[in-house]
Design a protein around this motif. Structure first.
Motif, PDB file in Angstrom:
ATOM      1  N   LEU A 119      -6.747  -4.900 -10.250  1.00  0.00           N
ATOM      2  CA  LEU A 119      -5.301  -5.264  -9.816  1.00  0.00           C
ATOM      3  C   LEU A 119      -5.077  -4.299  -8.818  1.00  0.00           C
ATOM      4  O   LEU A 119      -4.478  -4.484  -7.648  1.00  0.00           O
ATOM      5  N   VAL A 120      -5.220  -2.922  -9.086  1.00  0.00           N
ATOM      6  CA  VAL A 120      -4.863  -1.834  -8.259  1.00  0.00           C
ATOM      7  C   VAL A 120      -5.575  -2.224  -6.764  1.00  0.00           C
ATOM      8  O   VAL A 120      -4.772  -1.789  -5.702  1.00  0.00           O
ATOM      9  N   TYR A 121      -6.934  -2.117  -6.941  1.00  0.00           N
ATOM     10  CA  TYR A 121      -7.792  -2.009  -5.705  1.00  0.00           C
ATOM     11  C   TYR A 121      -7.526  -3.486  -4.756  1.00  0.00           C
ATOM     12  O   TYR A 121      -7.661  -3.537  -3.492  1.00  0.00           O
ATOM     13  N   GLY A 122      -7.421  -4.482  -5.566  1.00  0.00           N
ATOM     14  CA  GLY A 122      -6.983  -5.844  -4.972  1.00  0.00           C
ATOM     15  C   GLY A 122      -5.725  -5.735  -4.157  1.00  0.00           C
ATOM     16  O   GLY A 122      -5.436  -6.280  -3.059  1.00  0.00           O
ATOM     17  N   SER A 123      -4.717  -5.221  -4.844  1.00  0.00           N
ATOM     18  CA  SER A 123      -3.617  -4.847  -4.152  1.00  0.00           C
ATOM     19  C   SER A 123      -3.428  -3.894  -2.919  1.00  0.00           C
ATOM     20  O   SER A 123      -2.679  -4.088  -1.822  1.00  0.00           O
ATOM     21  N   TRP A 124      -4.168  -2.815  -3.046  1.00  0.00           N
ATOM     22  CA  TRP A 124      -4.476  -1.874  -1.914  1.00  0.00           C
ATOM     23  C   TRP A 124      -5.258  -2.742  -0.885  1.00  0.00           C
ATOM     24  O   TRP A 124      -4.496  -2.298   0.365  1.00  0.00           O
ATOM     25  N   LEU A 125      -6.138  -3.520  -1.042  1.00  0.00           N
ATOM     26  CA  LEU A 125      -6.829  -4.175  -0.038  1.00  0.00           C
ATOM     27  C   LEU A 125      -5.756  -5.002   0.661  1.00  0.00           C
ATOM     28  O   LEU A 125      -5.749  -5.142   1.913  1.00  0.00           O
ATOM     29  N   ARG A 126      -4.894  -5.787   0.031  1.00  0.00           N
ATOM     30  CA  ARG A 126      -3.935  -6.683   0.430  1.00  0.00           C
ATOM     31  C   ARG A 126      -2.988  -5.997   1.434  1.00  0.00           C
ATOM     32  O   ARG A 126      -2.484  -6.471   2.401  1.00  0.00           O
ATOM     33  N   TYR A 127      -2.402  -4.706   0.867  1.00  0.00           N
ATOM     34  CA  TYR A 127      -1.615  -3.873   1.691  1.00  0.00           C
ATOM     35  C   TYR A 127      -2.143  -3.385   2.940  1.00  0.00           C
ATOM     36  O   TYR A 127      -1.555  -3.488   3.948  1.00  0.00           O
ATOM     37  N   GLU A 128      -3.387  -3.035   2.840  1.00  0.00           N
ATOM     38  CA  GLU A 128      -4.154  -2.541   4.214  1.00  0.00           C
ATOM     39  C   GLU A 128      -4.278  -3.721   5.161  1.00  0.00           C
ATOM     40  O   GLU A 128      -4.310  -3.627   6.479  1.00  0.00           O
ATOM     41  N   LYS A 129      -4.299  -5.072   4.594  1.00  0.00           N
ATOM     42  CA  LYS A 129      -4.655  -6.010   5.474  1.00  0.00           C
ATOM     43  C   LYS A 129      -3.150  -6.903   5.810  1.00  0.00           C
ATOM     44  O   LYS A 129      -3.095  -7.967   6.334  1.00  0.00           O
ATOM     45  N   LEU A 303       2.406  -5.859 -14.034  1.00  0.00           N
ATOM     46  CA  LEU A 303       1.814  -4.763 -12.901  1.00  0.00           C
ATOM     47  C   LEU A 303       1.420  -5.833 -11.682  1.00  0.00           C
ATOM     48  O   LEU A 303       1.820  -5.586 -10.796  1.00  0.00           O
ATOM     49  N   GLN A 304       0.654  -6.814 -12.067  1.00  0.00           N
ATOM     50  CA  GLN A 304       0.181  -7.608 -11.129  1.00  0.00           C
ATOM     51  C   GLN A 304       1.303  -8.264 -10.017  1.00  0.00           C
ATOM     52  O   GLN A 304       1.185  -8.061  -8.810  1.00  0.00           O
ATOM     53  N   VAL A 305       2.320  -8.538 -10.512  1.00  0.00           N
ATOM     54  CA  VAL A 305       3.397  -9.128  -9.888  1.00  0.00           C
ATOM     55  C   VAL A 305       4.286  -8.017  -9.024  1.00  0.00           C
ATOM     56  O   VAL A 305       4.419  -8.497  -7.890  1.00  0.00           O
ATOM     57  N   LEU A 306       4.086  -7.078  -9.618  1.00  0.00           N
ATOM     58  CA  LEU A 306       4.966  -5.847  -8.673  1.00  0.00           C
ATOM     59  C   LEU A 306       4.024  -5.607  -7.632  1.00  0.00           C
ATOM     60  O   LEU A 306       4.520  -5.348  -6.450  1.00  0.00           O
ATOM     61  N   LEU A 307       2.881  -5.178  -7.993  1.00  0.00           N
ATOM     62  CA  LEU A 307       1.705  -4.611  -6.753  1.00  0.00           C
ATOM     63  C   LEU A 307       1.809  -5.945  -5.865  1.00  0.00           C
ATOM     64  O   LEU A 307       1.450  -5.668  -4.798  1.00  0.00           O
ATOM     65  N   HIS A 308       1.696  -7.321  -6.155  1.00  0.00           N
ATOM     66  CA  HIS A 308       1.687  -8.258  -5.061  1.00  0.00           C
ATOM     67  C   HIS A 308       2.837  -8.172  -4.271  1.00  0.00           C
ATOM     68  O   HIS A 308       2.565  -8.729  -3.130  1.00  0.00           O
ATOM     69  N   SER A 341      -5.810   5.948  -9.569  1.00  0.00           N
ATOM     70  CA  SER A 341      -5.849   5.067  -8.383  1.00  0.00           C
ATOM     71  C   SER A 341      -4.661   4.214  -8.187  1.00  0.00           C
ATOM     72  O   SER A 341      -4.126   4.130  -7.079  1.00  0.00           O
ATOM     73  N   LEU A 342      -3.533   3.893  -9.283  1.00  0.00           N
ATOM     74  CA  LEU A 342      -2.457   3.400  -9.212  1.00  0.00           C
ATOM     75  C   LEU A 342      -1.439   4.243  -8.287  1.00  0.00           C
ATOM     76  O   LEU A 342      -0.674   3.856  -7.361  1.00  0.00           O
ATOM     77  N   TYR A 343      -1.158   5.545  -8.789  1.00  0.00           N
ATOM     78  CA  TYR A 343      -0.110   6.534  -8.173  1.00  0.00           C
ATOM     79  C   TYR A 343      -0.843   6.918  -6.697  1.00  0.00           C
ATOM     80  O   TYR A 343       0.080   7.214  -5.905  1.00  0.00           O
ATOM     81  N   CYS A 344      -1.937   6.857  -6.753  1.00  0.00           N
ATOM     82  CA  CYS A 344      -2.435   6.959  -5.154  1.00  0.00           C
ATOM     83  C   CYS A 344      -2.185   5.890  -4.214  1.00  0.00           C
ATOM     84  O   CYS A 344      -1.647   6.272  -3.071  1.00  0.00           O
ATOM     85  N   LEU A 345      -2.221   4.709  -4.549  1.00  0.00           N
ATOM     86  CA  LEU A 345      -1.820   3.602  -3.664  1.00  0.00           C
ATOM     87  C   LEU A 345      -0.447   3.703  -3.724  1.00  0.00           C
ATOM     88  O   LEU A 345       0.198   3.596  -2.541  1.00  0.00           O
TER      89      LEU A 345
END
Length: 884
Positions: A119-129, A303-308, A341-345
């Motif tokens: 969830l965290v890394y998928g959201s991070w990649l989506r944020y970067e894109k 968490l998934q919904v919030l990070l999305h 990783s979550l708080y890093c994002l």
């Protein structure tokens, strides 16, 4: 983010200098005709901010850190890999290697061992894109829908825990097999042993020696569950499944299950609740319950919904509270072992929103709490120190920088030196940096930082050293240029700032040159630079963010003759043919104000931006080209380029073919030829590429694009050994002023064994091209060794980021048995340029002299840059077998 951490002393000194109207005297008739400029006006304009303390992970020896990470990845347990790839990502981010950091982040996602990491890394990649939604739409239009980072079925990712079956403890032969639970006025009938099997407490209650064990009616009115809830529990005890129930009833059952330790019931309820989370409000309302009741599936779904919804959800105070108020146990429920990783994002997102905010500081405090390894602590403490410094919380900043430095992050010494200087002890700041320089491998930033605490010759020496060790640092060029300008040596000032702009298109350097041109009243040149700035960053603000660049452009234009459309095209031809990319950008920006075909112009703009190594701005221009396309077949071409440039070559080809089916056009044939030539390994496709380029040349287009097509056609002919046909193409291209064709023609001469003609051809290109570092590099191949050395020295002077000259000089030194000097030449470049070829060659040199450990280190670091590089893999295998 790097421009946000600026010195406050600079901001204060600039406040009085902001008056664009007075600088330009825009009222007609009031413009000064004097060719000189006032030193006092220059002093007020030419201010260079201290370089920011970057909130980035910057190890002294990034090669060593990358090698260590690679070594750990080779042997670690799978569950540790994603954290190592995150660290690799942080190293590449500190180096400014965008493509490499994205690959590391993707590797972290791919190697995620838990749903939380996914969830965290998928959201991070989506944020970067962000902003790339158009690519997904285009892929969908090609029948290829990528849901790589879409919503997960969280429940399926978290295994159901096995619960031991509860056995009978006592003789219950005299007790009824049915038990009734009274809830207020209702009686719910249950099978005693089914309920007893739900948990040890129920088994004890119903089968033990307690009073309730012999009762047929047990009152649960005070246990917080409704009749509907208890009936659902009764059915679950028999069937093992929960029916569709309201959220309110499910929450009652969840609390009830926790109270009576009914693990299977709790898990079923957890998963049922997780399935209903579909909005941010759902997630906010249910996350608190999930953390309180320790329900990991529900927490992960929330968490998934919030990070999305990043970054928008971090403008919601309720969401912020969830992340900031969670204690250690609640964080474990919410994100498992992926807390760092979550708080890093989250910290990165809020720093990009507002690095000075209370929220940013609080998230970084959570990052510090989550840091476990030494490297994680280096990252977290340093970033928090940067934010505290920005917020003028100097005592806390010192504490955090000290913690980062103590953990081994030497770059944090720069923050400590700034703080000492703020206290008024400039000498101690200088001494602190001197200590760092003498204790560690000297790097450019160390000398740059020390230069801030000295004056006169000593300052200039440090700035020169900074450029020597890291020519990519912009501050030394800017400071030297500003100093020269204040001394009224405009020629040298411009030459100095042009040094860096020759290989690094920096907005802050363009802004400084713009100011120089203002002071010199060269408004035509000033207009060129401000239009280039606006092309790169349409919302850019100058003078510490207080004036929109677009406003300054309006003022400057008052003093520049306006061009007609024909003038603009002539100017574009002239600048394009002289390889003046910044000038070409400026002309196109001006042309876009007219009623000209905007789609075509935005497309040309994107080509220039790619040449200038500005991929994000290029993609923005390409999307604008699509938006303003005049016809469907034109739009399809731009869509094809968007897909091709993002790695979807097959879909890009399909768009080109679709465009051709509607209208045969130059750009559609050119796209198809380019994509096919670049993607196919089949030699037989050369004939197809030739045919496509010939078809392109038969279609209407301007000479800029036809010159490019002729140049490409010449290259294909050279690869096929048809040198005369290639020469004809290059000569035709040169006739329509496609200057770069000199390079292709030189290659033809060389392949015909006429090295002298090849050299002369490249000399013509050097004389014509404004940006000619690559031309010097190519000409060096046609020289005698002594002249080769001179040309490559010029390449390094013009563009220190080009790696071939370092490799060539190192190879010559190695041939002359000067192994130490050869390795030093490569090390000099590696310090500021993460390049596989440099590392590969240095690894080979280390192996040659028997330094196996250093060779292995370089192999591992190089494989971090490209894990699939075949020659590197072979060298690594060979060197690894030699290690004692």
């Amino acid at each position: 983010m790097r421009n946000l951490f600026l010195s406050d002393s600079f901001k204060e000194t600039q406040l009085h200098a902001l008056n664009p109207q007075s600088w330009l005297q825009v009222e007609r008739g009031k413009l000064s005709k004097s060719s000189s400029y006032s030193p006092s006006s220059i002093e007020s304009l030419v201010k260079v901010a201290e370089p920011p303390i970057l909130a980035l992970f910057k190890p002294v020896d990034y090669v060593d850190v990358l090698a260590q990470i690679h070594e750990e990845l080779e042997s670690c347990a799978p569950k540790k890999r994603s954290n190592l790839y995150l660290l690799q990502f942080l190293v590449f981010r500190g180096l400014g290697e965008v493509k490499l950091l994205q690959r590391s982040l993707h590797s972290a996602w791919k190697n995620a061992s838990t749903v939380h990491e996914k969830l965290v890394y998928g959201s991070w990649l989506r944020y970067e894109k962000q902003g790339e939604e158009v690519i997904s739409d285009l892929l969908a239009s090609c029948g290829k829908c990528s849901q790589e980072f879409g919503l997960l079925d969280v429940a399926s990712q978290i295994p159901v825990e096995t619960v031991e079956t509860i056995g009978e403890w006592y003789d219950i032969s005299q007790v009824s097999s049915t038990v009734f639970f009274r809830i207020k006025d209702e009686m719910i009938s249950c099978e005693r042993q089914k309920i007893a099997a739900l948990s040890t407490p129920f088994n004890t209650m119903l089968n033990g020696s307690f009073t309730e064990s012999h009762l047929e009616i047990i009152d649960l009115s005070e246990n917080g569950i409704s009749p509907a809830g208890m009936r659902a529990v009764a059915k679950f005890s028999s069937s093992g499944h929960l029916e569709d129930l309201s959220v309110e009833v499910l929450l009652e059952i969840l609390v009830f299950a926790n109270t009576f330790c009914c693990e299977k019931l709790k898990d079923a309820c957890d998963r049922k609740l997780a399935s209903v989370v579909s909005s941010r409000q759902d997630a906010v309302e249910l996350m608190e319950c999930a953390m309180e009741e320790n329900t990991p599936v529900l927490a992960a779904a929330c968490l998934q919904v919030l990070l999305h919804e990043l970054p928008e959800c971090l403008n919601d105070e309720q969401v912020i509270k969830i992340f900031l108020n969670a204690n250690r146990q609640q964080r474990a429920t919410m994100v498992g072992h992926a807390s760092f990783s979550l708080y890093c994002l989250l910290s990165e997102v809020v720093m990009n929103i507002d690095p000075k905010s209370d929220v940013t500081a609080c998230f970084l405090e959570k990052l510090v709490e989550s840091a476990i390894s030494t490297r994680q602590k280096q990252v977290a403490f340093h970033q928090l120190g940067c934010v505290r410094l920005l917020r003028k919380e100097y005592s806390e900043a010192e504490q955090h920088f000290n913690a980062a430095f103590a953990a081994g992050h030497v770059y944090s010494a720069a923050g400590l030196a700034r703080l000492v200087c703020i206290k008024g002890d400039k000498l101690s700041s200088y001494e602190k940096l001197s200590s760092v320089i003498s204790s560690y491998q000297p790097l450019g930033w160390m000398y740059q930082e020390r230069s801030l605490y000295s004056e006169g010759d000593r300052k200039w020496e440090d700035l020169d050293k900074a450029t020597e060790f890291d020519p990519t640092l912009t501050y030394p060029y800017m400071y030297r240029a500003a100093s020269l300008m204040r001394k009224q040596d405009a020629k040298l000032a411009l030459a100095e700032i042009n040094r860096v702009l020759g290989f690094k298109l920096s907005l802050e350097c363009l802004e400084l040159r713009f100011i120089f041109y203002l002071a010199l009243e060269d408004y035509k040149a000033a207009l060129c630079d401000v239009q280039a700035i606006l092309t790169l960053s349409p919302e850019y603000r100058m003078f510490e963010g207080r004036v929109f660049a677009s406003q300054l452009r309006i003022l400057v234009r008052e003093h520049v003759d306006q061009w007609t459309t024909a003038d603009c095209w002539l100017q574009l031809y002239d600048r394009w043919s002289s390889v003046d990319d910044i000038g070409s950008l400026s002309v196109i920006y001006q042309m876009l104000e007219s009623d000209a075909a905007k789609g075509v112009l935005y497309f040309r703009q994107s080509l220039l931006l790619l040449r200038l190594n500005c991929p994000e701005a290029a993609m923005r221009s390409l999307q604008l080209a699509r938006q303003y396309a005049a016809t469907e077949h034109e739009r399809l071409v731009y869509e094809g380029w968007i897909l091709y440039d993002t790695g979807h070559c097959e879909e890009g080809l399909r768009k080109a073919e679709e465009s051709i089916s509607i209208q045969r056009s130059f750009e559609a044939f050119f796209l198809k030829a380019y994509a096919l030539a670049d993607s196919s390994l089949d030699p037989s496709c050369s004939a197809t590429v030739v045919s496509l380029l010939e078809d392109a040349l038969k279609c209407p287009s301007d000479r800029l694009r036809k010159g490019q097509a002729l140049n490409n056609l010449g290259s294909v002919y050279v690869d096929c050994g048809k040198l005369d046909l290639a020469a004809d193409c290059y000569i035709s291209a040169l006739k329509i002023q496609h200057t770069r064709a000199h390079q292709g023609l030189a290659r033809v001469h060389f392949l015909k064994n006429d090295r002298k003609a090849a050299y002369e051809e490249m000399t013509k290109l050097i004389e014509k091209a404004r940006n000619n570092a690559s031309a010097y590099e190519k000409r060096s191949e046609y020289c005698e060794r002594e002249h080769t050395k001179e040309d490559l020295q010029m390449v390094t002077k013009l563009d220190p980021l080009r790696v071939y000259p370092y490799r060539y000089r190192a190879a010559v030194l190695m041939d002359n048995h000067k192994e130490k000097e050869a390795i030093a030449e490569l090390t000099r470049a590696i310090a500021f340029k993460a390049d596989l070829h440099l590392l590969h060659l240095r690894a080979a040199f280390h192996e040659h002299i028997g330094d196996i450990s250093s060779a292995l280190r370089d192999c591992r670091a190089a494989l971090s840059l490209d894990p699939n590089h075949q020659e590197m893999l072979e060298l690594h295998k060979r060197v690894n077998s030699q290690e004692p």
